[in-house]
Design an enzyme around this catalytic site. Structure first.
Site, PDB file in Angstrom:
ATOM      1  N   LYS A   1      23.743 -45.904   0.877  1.00 19.56           N
ATOM      2  CA  LYS A   1      24.155 -44.499   1.029  1.00 19.56           C
ATOM      3  C   LYS A   1      24.189 -44.118   2.508  1.00 19.56           C
ATOM      4  O   LYS A   1      23.459 -44.699   3.308  1.00 19.56           O
ATOM      5  CB  LYS A   1      23.127 -43.590   0.332  1.00 19.56           C
TER       6      LYS A   1
ATOM      7  N   ARG B   1      21.868 -46.242 -14.329  1.00 22.40           N
ATOM      8  CA  ARG B   1      22.350 -46.657 -15.648  1.00 22.40           C
ATOM      9  C   ARG B   1      21.897 -48.083 -15.969  1.00 22.40           C
ATOM     10  O   ARG B   1      21.733 -48.430 -17.147  1.00 22.40           O
ATOM     11  CB  ARG B   1      23.877 -46.496 -15.723  1.00 22.40           C
TER      12      ARG B   1
HETATM   13  N1  BES Z   1      20.707 -41.160  -7.703  1.00 21.24           N
HETATM   14  C1  BES Z   1      22.110 -41.068  -7.613  1.00 21.24           C
HETATM   15  C2  BES Z   1      22.678 -39.771  -8.171  1.00 21.24           C
HETATM   16  C3  BES Z   1      22.248 -38.497  -7.489  1.00 21.24           C
HETATM   17  C4  BES Z   1      23.057 -37.910  -6.537  1.00 21.24           C
HETATM   18  C5  BES Z   1      21.086 -37.863  -7.831  1.00 21.24           C
HETATM   19  C6  BES Z   1      22.689 -36.729  -5.951  1.00 21.24           C
HETATM   20  C7  BES Z   1      20.712 -36.675  -7.236  1.00 21.24           C
HETATM   21  C8  BES Z   1      21.515 -36.108  -6.289  1.00 21.24           C
HETATM   22  C9  BES Z   1      22.752 -42.234  -8.367  1.00 21.24           C
HETATM   23  O1  BES Z   1      22.006 -43.377  -8.436  1.00 21.24           O
HETATM   24  C10 BES Z   1      23.988 -42.570  -7.627  1.00 21.24           C
HETATM   25  O2  BES Z   1      23.885 -43.020  -6.532  1.00 21.24           O
HETATM   26  N2  BES Z   1      25.132 -42.374  -8.273  1.00 21.24           N
HETATM   27  C11 BES Z   1      26.390 -42.644  -7.668  1.00 21.24           C
HETATM   28  C12 BES Z   1      27.255 -43.308  -8.696  1.00 21.24           C
HETATM   29  C13 BES Z   1      28.512 -43.903  -8.139  1.00 21.24           C
HETATM   30  C14 BES Z   1      28.185 -45.070  -7.248  1.00 21.24           C
HETATM   31  C15 BES Z   1      29.378 -44.326  -9.277  1.00 21.24           C
HETATM   32  C16 BES Z   1      26.979 -41.316  -7.210  1.00 21.24           C
HETATM   33  O3  BES Z   1      26.767 -40.313  -7.876  1.00 21.24           O
HETATM   34  O4  BES Z   1      27.614 -41.293  -6.163  1.00 21.24           O
HETATM   35 MG    MG Z   2      22.319 -44.678  -6.764  1.00 18.86          MG
END
Ligand code: BES
Ligand code: MG
Ligand code: ZN
Length: 494
Positions: A271, A345
């Site tokens: 990230k 997931r």
């Molecule tokens: N933990 C994140 C989702 C999240 C985002 C939680 C903001 C709380 C606040 C999750 O693991 C994630 O990174 N999801 C990705 C999925 C994508 C790679 C398909 C996302 O939401 O960008």
């Molecule tokens: Mg994630």
């Protein structure tokens, strides 16, 4: 903070405290049964002529009032329209009052809500709102501790036993909510899979049965989807299983499953560093499951519930999972990992399969800070709800309105499910298209519930708040504990 209830006919231990009265919209006093001192009342009415305070929901008005021989500080709390006030409005009014009190100097608060809707149940609810709002996470502040709120709160009531019982019931659930907020607030160097497991074990004194599976046990069970997420971390992944057996006459069980990613860097699909610190609350789902189990045990709920928490830390390293890796999940289905940041997931795939396989629950509800897309879709006001069962979805939606933790149902279906078919494995962990990111995530989870009646709550937008709400300050909210406690009470308790 000490909360006490006394009978209406009893006197306050001191008149020197802050005096609180409720008021319905359009400045209607609540003094139905035990009328207020006339001099006092007319002084308040006169002062109100110079104010915009109407008695609407969320309004709090404070004034100084010459009362008998002393001068009393009076707070008026707005309750909204008399005809439509709900218990949750009364609870929120208690929260608003507490927020106002916390920036005042006051030791004792004397509260008279005489004539309030729902009687002593309303009084208990108001007290619960204060209880919820006063909680704060200040353990790492060594100086300038924030204001702790009043030391003593005394509320007048018709029947002390009735109100005390109603309050104790709510306070038990609040204690669960506070545990959830606490584990979510802890920094990720303190809270990681093993330390979360230790906290869970400490709950066994409440009568909860706690088991912790480590990596070797999970390996034996074939939980390679969960293990893959944690393989880049120095911290050992854990699966925490908590059981509450509150109804020995039945073998029916309800299961709750939580995503417990104690820090989500994204892994190799790393990230951006901006706001990455927020990813300490990526264990929010597991935090809710933990707090809910505590709430149910504390109030000795007559029901059998299992809580399963999939705990892992998602880190980039030489041993981390790569985009393109294929893992075989406990269900036997193979998963192509396209994006290591879609890790929640993967954790849930094995946690859900394990839960339905071992416990055969009547219903299974998972909670996860699963997608950023849910925040784009509905912001911070609702949790996203996804389900394969209309009745269950409706029950949770209804209960959400009742307690003020609202959920909004999203569509699911084969047209979305197709999007996660992989070219080389059974399923891939992200959709091919750009849109509907929260739905394709839910479609992925559904492949691991084996037709069990199931609800998925995406709490990414509601687990953590950047601004204060009536019942919570900034930060962790504990969203889900009160919702699911009420769901259990209303539909499953003996
Ligand atoms: N933990 C994140 C989702 C999240 C985002 C939680 C903001 C709380 C606040 C999750 O693991 C994630 O990174 N999801 C990705 C999925 C994508 C790679 C398909 C996302 O939401 O960008
Ligand atoms: Mg994630
Ligand atoms: Zn995550």
């Amino acid at each position: 903070m000490d909360i006490q209830f006394i009978k209406h006919t009893e006197n306050w231990s001191t008149e020197k405290g802050v005096l609180v009265r409720g008021m319905y919209e359009d400045r209607q006093f609540l003094d139905a049964v035990h009328p207020m001192n006339e001099k006092h009342k007319s002084y308040i009415e006169k002062t109100l002529e110079f104010s915009k305070f109407k008695g609407k929901k969320g309004e709090v008005f404070s004034l100084w009032c010459p009362y008998e021989e002393t001068v009393t500080q009076v707070f008026l709390v707005g309750l909204g329209k008399k005809e439509s006030v709900a218990l949750k409005d009364i609870e929120e009014a208690g929260g608003h009052l507490m927020a106002a009190l916390m920036s005042h100097k006051c030791e004792q608060v004397n509260i008279n809500l005489d004539g309030i809707a729902y009687g002593d149940e309303g009084v208990a609810c108001f007290a619960s709102g204060m209880d919820l709002r006063v909680w704060q996470f200040d353990k790492y502040k060594t100086k300038d501790k924030p204001d702790q709120g009043p030391q003593k709160i005394i509320l007048k009531s018709e029947d002390v036993d009735v109100v005390q019982k109603a309050f104790d019931r709510r306070h038990a659930v609040n204690l669960g909510n506070f545990l959830t907020r606490e584990v979510i607030s802890e920094p990720p160097n303190v809270l990681y899979p093993e330390s979360m497991a230790e906290i869970a074990k400490s709950l066994s004194t409440l009568g909860l049965e706690v088991e912790v599976l480590g990596e070797s046990e999970m390996k034996k069970l074939g939980m390679n989807a969960l293990l893959g997420v944690g393989q880049g971390s120095e911290k050992e992944s854990k699966l925490i299983v908590i059981q509450w057996k509150g109804n020995p006459n039945s073998d029916e069980k309800i299961a709750f499953v939580g995503k417990g990613v104690t820090f989500d860097t994204g892994g190799i699909s790393i990230k951006p560093s901006n706001n990455m610190e927020d990813m300490k609350y990526d264990m929010g789902g597991s935090g809710v499951v933990l707090g809910l189990m505590k709430a149910l045990a504390t109030r000795k709920a007559k029901v059998n519930v299992v809580g399963v928490m999939g705990m892992a830390e998602n880190m980039p390293s030489g041993s981390a999972q790569r985009p393109a890796d294929v893992v075989t999940s406990m269900s036997g289905q193979t998963i192509e990992v396209i994006n290591t940041d879609a890790e929640g997931r993967l954790v849930l795939a094995d946690a859900l399969w394990y839960t339905q396989d071992r416990f055969k629950p009547k219903a299974m509800i998972d909670l996860a800070t699963l997608t950023g897309a849910i925040v784009v879709a509905i912001g911070h006001e609702y949790a996203g709800l996804f389900s394969n069962n209309d009745q269950l979805a409706q029950q949770i939606t209804d209960v959400g309105c009742e307690v003020g933790e609202q959920v909004w149902r999203f569509p699911m279906g084969p047209q979305y499910d197709r999007d996660i078919n992989s070219d080389i494995a059974d399923v891939k962990n992200v959709g091919s298209g750009r849109g509907a990111g929260s739905i394709t995530a839910a479609q992925f989870l559904e492949r691991f519930v084996n037709k069990t009646p199931w609800v998925h709550l995406d709490i990414a937008g509601v687990a953590w708040e950047k601004k204060a709400k009536p019942l919570t300050g900034k930060g962790a909210t504990g969203f889900g504990v009160r919702l699911l406690d009420r769901f259990i009470e209303k539909y499953y308790e003996a």
